[in-house]
Design an enzyme around this catalytic site. Structure first.
Site, PDB file in Angstrom:
ATOM      1  N   HIS A  57     -12.029 -12.897  20.973  1.00 27.62           N
ATOM      2  CA  HIS A  57     -11.929 -14.348  21.215  1.00 27.62           C
ATOM      3  C   HIS A  57     -10.538 -14.826  20.790  1.00 27.62           C
ATOM      4  O   HIS A  57     -10.057 -14.439  19.730  1.00 27.62           O
ATOM      5  CB  HIS A  57     -13.022 -15.081  20.425  1.00 27.62           C
ATOM      6  CG  HIS A  57     -13.077 -16.541  20.746  1.00 27.62           C
ATOM      7  ND1 HIS A  57     -13.729 -17.028  21.856  1.00 27.62           N
ATOM      8  CD2 HIS A  57     -12.517 -17.615  20.124  1.00 27.62           C
ATOM      9  CE1 HIS A  57     -13.584 -18.342  21.899  1.00 27.62           C
ATOM     10  NE2 HIS A  57     -12.858 -18.725  20.869  1.00 27.62           N
TER      11      HIS A  57
ATOM     12  N   ASN B 115     -16.784  -8.314  20.983  1.00 25.63           N
ATOM     13  CA  ASN B 115     -16.126  -9.286  21.851  1.00 25.63           C
ATOM     14  C   ASN B 115     -14.811  -9.687  21.208  1.00 25.63           C
ATOM     15  O   ASN B 115     -14.654  -9.603  19.990  1.00 25.63           O
ATOM     16  CB  ASN B 115     -17.010 -10.532  22.033  1.00 25.63           C
ATOM     17  CG  ASN B 115     -16.395 -11.526  22.999  1.00 25.63           C
ATOM     18  OD1 ASN B 115     -15.837 -11.134  24.043  1.00 25.63           O
ATOM     19  ND2 ASN B 115     -16.464 -12.799  22.687  1.00 25.63           N
TER      20      ASN B 115
ATOM     21  N   ASP C 177     -19.998 -16.310  20.567  1.00 29.40           N
ATOM     22  CA  ASP C 177     -19.013 -16.344  19.473  1.00 29.40           C
ATOM     23  C   ASP C 177     -19.615 -16.489  18.074  1.00 29.40           C
ATOM     24  O   ASP C 177     -19.022 -17.110  17.197  1.00 29.40           O
ATOM     25  CB  ASP C 177     -18.008 -17.516  19.688  1.00 29.40           C
ATOM     26  CG  ASP C 177     -17.345 -17.454  21.049  1.00 29.40           C
ATOM     27  OD1 ASP C 177     -17.184 -16.336  21.576  1.00 29.40           O
ATOM     28  OD2 ASP C 177     -16.995 -18.509  21.576  1.00 29.40           O
TER      29      ASP C 177
ATOM     30  N   LYS D 175     -20.467 -13.805  30.983  1.00 25.86           N
ATOM     31  CA  LYS D 175     -21.927 -13.921  31.040  1.00 25.86           C
ATOM     32  C   LYS D 175     -22.529 -13.499  29.708  1.00 25.86           C
ATOM     33  O   LYS D 175     -21.918 -12.724  28.965  1.00 25.86           O
ATOM     34  CB  LYS D 175     -22.477 -12.996  32.139  1.00 25.86           C
ATOM     35  CG  LYS D 175     -22.065 -13.411  33.521  1.00 25.86           C
ATOM     36  CD  LYS D 175     -22.898 -14.581  33.987  1.00 25.86           C
ATOM     37  CE  LYS D 175     -22.323 -15.158  35.262  1.00 25.86           C
ATOM     38  NZ  LYS D 175     -22.891 -16.455  35.617  1.00 25.86           N
TER      39      LYS D 175
HETATM   40  C1  GRF Z   1      -8.992 -13.151  26.554  1.00 27.75           C
HETATM   41  O1  GRF Z   1      -8.242 -14.241  26.155  1.00 27.75           O
HETATM   42  C2  GRF Z   1     -10.210 -12.978  25.662  1.00 27.75           C
HETATM   43  O2  GRF Z   1      -9.985 -13.394  24.359  1.00 27.75           O
HETATM   44  C3  GRF Z   1     -11.204 -13.896  26.307  1.00 27.75           C
HETATM   45  O3  GRF Z   1     -10.981 -13.756  27.693  1.00 27.75           O
HETATM   46  C4  GRF Z   1      -9.622 -13.364  27.929  1.00 27.75           C
HETATM   47  C5  GRF Z   1      -9.649 -12.117  28.754  1.00 27.75           C
HETATM   48  O4  GRF Z   1      -8.403 -11.742  29.198  1.00 27.75           O
HETATM   49  N1  GRF Z   1     -12.536 -13.577  25.869  1.00 27.75           N
HETATM   50  P1  GRF Z   1      -8.211 -10.410  30.065  1.00 27.75           P
HETATM   51  O5  GRF Z   1      -9.193 -10.508  31.238  1.00 27.75           O
HETATM   52  O6  GRF Z   1      -8.488  -9.243  29.184  1.00 27.75           O
HETATM   53  O7  GRF Z   1      -6.800 -10.475  30.536  1.00 27.75           O
END
Ligand code: GRF
Length: 205
Positions: A116, A114, A157, A98
């Site tokens: 990514h 965050n 992002d 979200k």
């Molecule tokens: C990860 O790949 C992160 O980069 C993306 O969502 C995924 C989350 O994985 N934003 P987890 O829930 O920490 O296993």
């Protein structure tokens, strides 16, 4: 010992699904590998593994979503209150699906991270999550992909990149093998990056 150069991080983690990054951060704090404490976990998904794992780990866990608060500004306010009540000094998004509300964005500006699963700005933006990212990387014939940790702004992002690492894409990679390898790397890379922040090697606001 706390010194001028180390500050214990009070980390609030936002997670919507599996929570492997969240768990890696909780474990690193508990082991003493990271000078921090996960003071709260917030999820918009009441059935998420992340909430379940947080509770099992004895971390304060909150379900806050448009189901608990129908008005967006009330939800933003409720999330902000949980952050402040728990003494949060850094917000870590780990698979949070979200957008962050304007109040939280403003009050924690420059202190919301965050992660990514690509080398942003490549393969970021709306719709670029989970296997979509890795499919696009493989379809484009990339030889290298990676992980990006960045500051959070209003759009997905887009914020300032804090740290990146590269990961080789193998000839034999499928979406599945690549996503597993990238996620494994994310788990350690997020912890290392938070450690650098706690040691003031990486300076946030
Ligand atoms: C990860 O790949 C992160 O980069 C993306 O969502 C995924 C989350 O994985 N934003 P987890 O829930 O920490 O296993």
């Amino acid at each position: 010992m706390e010194s001028e150069n180390t500050k214990k991080l009070q980390i609030a983690i936002f997670a919507s699904h599996t929570g492997t990054n969240m768990q890696a951060i909780i474990d690193a704090c508990r082991r003493g590998d990271l000078n921090g404490e996960v003071c709260a976990v917030i999820s918009n998904n009441s059935n998420s593994q992340a909430l379940e794992k947080a509770k099992t780990s004895g971390v304060r866990a909150y379900h806050l979503s448009n189901k608990t608060h129908t008005e967006e500004d009330e939800l933003d306010e409720a999330i902000y209150n949980v952050l402040t009540e728990n003494g949060t000094n850094i917000v870590v998004l780990a698979g949070y699906m979200k957008k962050i509300g304007p109040k939280v964005l403003k009050q924690y500006k420059g202190r919301i991270l965050n992660i990514h699963p690509s080398l942003l700005p490549k393969y970021g933006g709306k719709g670029m999550y989970g296997s979509n990212v890795h499919r696009a990387v493989i379809d484009a014939g990339e030889k290298t992909t990676g992980v990006t940790i960045h500051l959070v702004e209003e759009e997905y992002d887009t914020g300032k990149i804090i740290r990146q690492c590269e990961i080789e894409v193998l000839e034999s990679d499928t979406i599945d093998t690549l996503s597993k390898r990238v996620l494994e790397k994310e788990n350690s890379f997020y912890v290392e990056t938070l450690k650098l922040i706690s040691e003031n090697v990486i300076k946030l606001q």
